[in-house]
Design a protein around this motif. Structure first.
Motif, PDB file in Angstrom:
ATOM      1  N   LYS A 137     -33.729 -47.088 -69.933  1.00  0.00           N
ATOM      2  CA  LYS A 137     -35.065 -47.068 -69.349  1.00  0.00           C
ATOM      3  C   LYS A 137     -35.170 -47.769 -67.951  1.00  0.00           C
ATOM      4  O   LYS A 137     -35.454 -48.972 -67.915  1.00  0.00           O
ATOM      5  CB  LYS A 137     -36.214 -47.461 -70.419  1.00  0.00           C
ATOM      6  CG  LYS A 137     -37.469 -47.233 -69.784  1.00  0.00           C
ATOM      7  CD  LYS A 137     -38.710 -47.823 -70.642  1.00  0.00           C
ATOM      8  CE  LYS A 137     -39.959 -47.482 -69.969  1.00  0.00           C
ATOM      9  NZ  LYS A 137     -40.248 -48.192 -68.862  1.00  0.00           N
ATOM     10  N   ALA A 138     -34.767 -46.901 -66.985  1.00  0.00           N
ATOM     11  CA  ALA A 138     -34.928 -47.309 -65.641  1.00  0.00           C
ATOM     12  C   ALA A 138     -33.585 -48.608 -65.242  1.00  0.00           C
ATOM     13  O   ALA A 138     -33.861 -49.214 -64.126  1.00  0.00           O
ATOM     14  CB  ALA A 138     -36.131 -47.904 -65.121  1.00  0.00           C
ATOM     15  N   SER A 185     -24.533 -40.515 -77.871  1.00  0.00           N
ATOM     16  CA  SER A 185     -25.505 -40.314 -76.694  1.00  0.00           C
ATOM     17  C   SER A 185     -25.921 -40.958 -75.908  1.00  0.00           C
ATOM     18  O   SER A 185     -26.184 -42.420 -76.321  1.00  0.00           O
ATOM     19  CB  SER A 185     -26.707 -39.591 -77.690  1.00  0.00           C
ATOM     20  OG  SER A 185     -26.386 -38.395 -78.263  1.00  0.00           O
ATOM     21  N   PHE A 186     -25.939 -40.664 -74.739  1.00  0.00           N
ATOM     22  CA  PHE A 186     -26.480 -41.625 -73.700  1.00  0.00           C
ATOM     23  C   PHE A 186     -27.879 -41.030 -73.069  1.00  0.00           C
ATOM     24  O   PHE A 186     -27.883 -39.939 -72.503  1.00  0.00           O
ATOM     25  CB  PHE A 186     -25.613 -41.750 -72.412  1.00  0.00           C
ATOM     26  CG  PHE A 186     -26.120 -42.667 -71.408  1.00  0.00           C
ATOM     27  CD1 PHE A 186     -26.594 -43.913 -71.414  1.00  0.00           C
ATOM     28  CD2 PHE A 186     -26.025 -41.971 -70.202  1.00  0.00           C
ATOM     29  CE1 PHE A 186     -27.016 -44.436 -70.341  1.00  0.00           C
ATOM     30  CE2 PHE A 186     -26.753 -42.906 -68.903  1.00  0.00           C
ATOM     31  CZ  PHE A 186     -27.130 -43.884 -69.206  1.00  0.00           C
ATOM     32  N   ILE A 187     -29.060 -41.735 -73.210  1.00  0.00           N
ATOM     33  CA  ILE A 187     -30.210 -41.152 -72.896  1.00  0.00           C
ATOM     34  C   ILE A 187     -30.799 -41.978 -71.646  1.00  0.00           C
ATOM     35  O   ILE A 187     -30.834 -43.233 -71.827  1.00  0.00           O
ATOM     36  CB  ILE A 187     -31.342 -41.248 -74.051  1.00  0.00           C
ATOM     37  CG1 ILE A 187     -30.481 -40.410 -75.324  1.00  0.00           C
ATOM     38  CG2 ILE A 187     -32.646 -40.853 -73.554  1.00  0.00           C
ATOM     39  CD1 ILE A 187     -31.444 -40.519 -76.639  1.00  0.00           C
ATOM     40  N   CYS A 188     -31.072 -41.281 -70.664  1.00  0.00           N
ATOM     41  CA  CYS A 188     -31.492 -42.043 -69.464  1.00  0.00           C
ATOM     42  C   CYS A 188     -32.696 -41.499 -69.055  1.00  0.00           C
ATOM     43  O   CYS A 188     -32.991 -40.508 -68.635  1.00  0.00           O
ATOM     44  CB  CYS A 188     -30.237 -41.837 -68.225  1.00  0.00           C
ATOM     45  SG  CYS A 188     -30.713 -42.601 -66.797  1.00  0.00           S
ATOM     46  N   PHE A 189     -33.544 -42.687 -69.058  1.00  0.00           N
ATOM     47  CA  PHE A 189     -35.147 -42.272 -68.342  1.00  0.00           C
ATOM     48  C   PHE A 189     -35.135 -42.916 -66.982  1.00  0.00           C
ATOM     49  O   PHE A 189     -34.915 -44.065 -66.898  1.00  0.00           O
ATOM     50  CB  PHE A 189     -36.102 -43.001 -69.219  1.00  0.00           C
ATOM     51  CG  PHE A 189     -36.244 -42.482 -70.695  1.00  0.00           C
ATOM     52  CD1 PHE A 189     -37.051 -41.238 -70.947  1.00  0.00           C
ATOM     53  CD2 PHE A 189     -35.613 -43.006 -71.712  1.00  0.00           C
ATOM     54  CE1 PHE A 189     -37.119 -40.786 -72.277  1.00  0.00           C
ATOM     55  CE2 PHE A 189     -35.707 -42.406 -73.063  1.00  0.00           C
ATOM     56  CZ  PHE A 189     -36.392 -41.574 -73.366  1.00  0.00           C
ATOM     57  N   SER A 190     -35.345 -41.975 -66.102  1.00  0.00           N
ATOM     58  CA  SER A 190     -35.378 -42.389 -64.711  1.00  0.00           C
ATOM     59  C   SER A 190     -36.543 -41.848 -63.856  1.00  0.00           C
ATOM     60  O   SER A 190     -37.063 -40.908 -64.190  1.00  0.00           O
ATOM     61  CB  SER A 190     -33.974 -41.906 -63.998  1.00  0.00           C
ATOM     62  OG  SER A 190     -34.009 -42.137 -62.713  1.00  0.00           O
ATOM     63  N   HIS A 191     -37.023 -42.737 -62.892  1.00  0.00           N
ATOM     64  CA  HIS A 191     -37.932 -42.390 -62.123  1.00  0.00           C
ATOM     65  C   HIS A 191     -37.412 -41.467 -61.092  1.00  0.00           C
ATOM     66  O   HIS A 191     -38.236 -40.576 -60.332  1.00  0.00           O
ATOM     67  CB  HIS A 191     -38.732 -43.530 -61.585  1.00  0.00           C
ATOM     68  CG  HIS A 191     -40.281 -43.203 -60.593  1.00  0.00           C
ATOM     69  ND1 HIS A 191     -41.185 -42.800 -61.176  1.00  0.00           N
ATOM     70  CD2 HIS A 191     -40.142 -43.346 -59.398  1.00  0.00           C
ATOM     71  CE1 HIS A 191     -42.100 -42.552 -60.346  1.00  0.00           C
ATOM     72  NE2 HIS A 191     -41.326 -42.982 -59.257  1.00  0.00           N
ATOM     73  N   GLY A 192     -36.144 -41.682 -60.744  1.00  0.00           N
ATOM     74  CA  GLY A 192     -35.477 -40.846 -59.751  1.00  0.00           C
ATOM     75  C   GLY A 192     -35.475 -39.154 -60.108  1.00  0.00           C
ATOM     76  O   GLY A 192     -35.317 -38.910 -61.306  1.00  0.00           O
ATOM     77  N   VAL A 202     -30.071 -50.291 -60.714  1.00  0.00           N
ATOM     78  CA  VAL A 202     -28.643 -50.666 -59.903  1.00  0.00           C
ATOM     79  C   VAL A 202     -28.382 -49.586 -58.831  1.00  0.00           C
ATOM     80  O   VAL A 202     -28.010 -50.148 -57.754  1.00  0.00           O
ATOM     81  CB  VAL A 202     -27.527 -50.301 -61.266  1.00  0.00           C
ATOM     82  CG1 VAL A 202     -26.264 -49.933 -60.534  1.00  0.00           C
ATOM     83  CG2 VAL A 202     -27.668 -50.962 -62.287  1.00  0.00           C
ATOM     84  N   VAL A 203     -28.961 -48.421 -58.758  1.00  0.00           N
ATOM     85  CA  VAL A 203     -28.813 -47.697 -57.640  1.00  0.00           C
ATOM     86  C   VAL A 203     -29.796 -48.336 -56.363  1.00  0.00           C
ATOM     87  O   VAL A 203     -29.654 -47.655 -55.170  1.00  0.00           O
ATOM     88  CB  VAL A 203     -29.177 -46.201 -57.746  1.00  0.00           C
ATOM     89  CG1 VAL A 203     -28.086 -45.611 -58.730  1.00  0.00           C
ATOM     90  CG2 VAL A 203     -30.450 -46.075 -58.123  1.00  0.00           C
ATOM     91  N   SER A 204     -30.616 -49.287 -56.811  1.00  0.00           N
ATOM     92  CA  SER A 204     -31.504 -49.870 -55.691  1.00  0.00           C
ATOM     93  C   SER A 204     -30.777 -51.093 -55.003  1.00  0.00           C
ATOM     94  O   SER A 204     -31.427 -51.761 -54.156  1.00  0.00           O
ATOM     95  CB  SER A 204     -32.870 -50.247 -56.239  1.00  0.00           C
ATOM     96  OG  SER A 204     -33.612 -49.012 -56.574  1.00  0.00           O
TER      97      SER A 204
END
Length: 69
Positions: free
Chosen positions: A21-22, A53-60, A27-29
């Motif tokens: 969750k973000a 499973s890899f679950i990614c919640f992103s604002h991007g 990291v990309v910031s």
């Protein structure tokens, strides 16, 4: 724990699911975002169980995050 550094305290292939969750957003910031994102995802891949499973919640936007996945 720094996700961009080696995670020796966790066994390989030990998690059936990882939820982000973000974390990738953070990291990309960072200053060295490309290297840090690769290291983070390498670490997660190592501890993720086969078929997990890899679950990614992103604002991007997807086009700014999918390049890392």
């Amino acid at each position: 724990m720094d996700i961009t550094e080696a995670i020796d305290i966790l066994d390989s292939e030990s998690f059936p699911c990882i939820i982000d969750k973000a974390c990738l957003d953070s990291v990309v910031s960072s200053d060295d975002y490309s290297k840090n994102a690769k290291q983070m995802l390498d670490n997660l891949h190592r501890i993720l169980a086969p078929g997990g499973s890899f679950i990614c919640f992103s604002h991007g936007k997807p086009e700014t995050r999918l390049i890392y996945l």
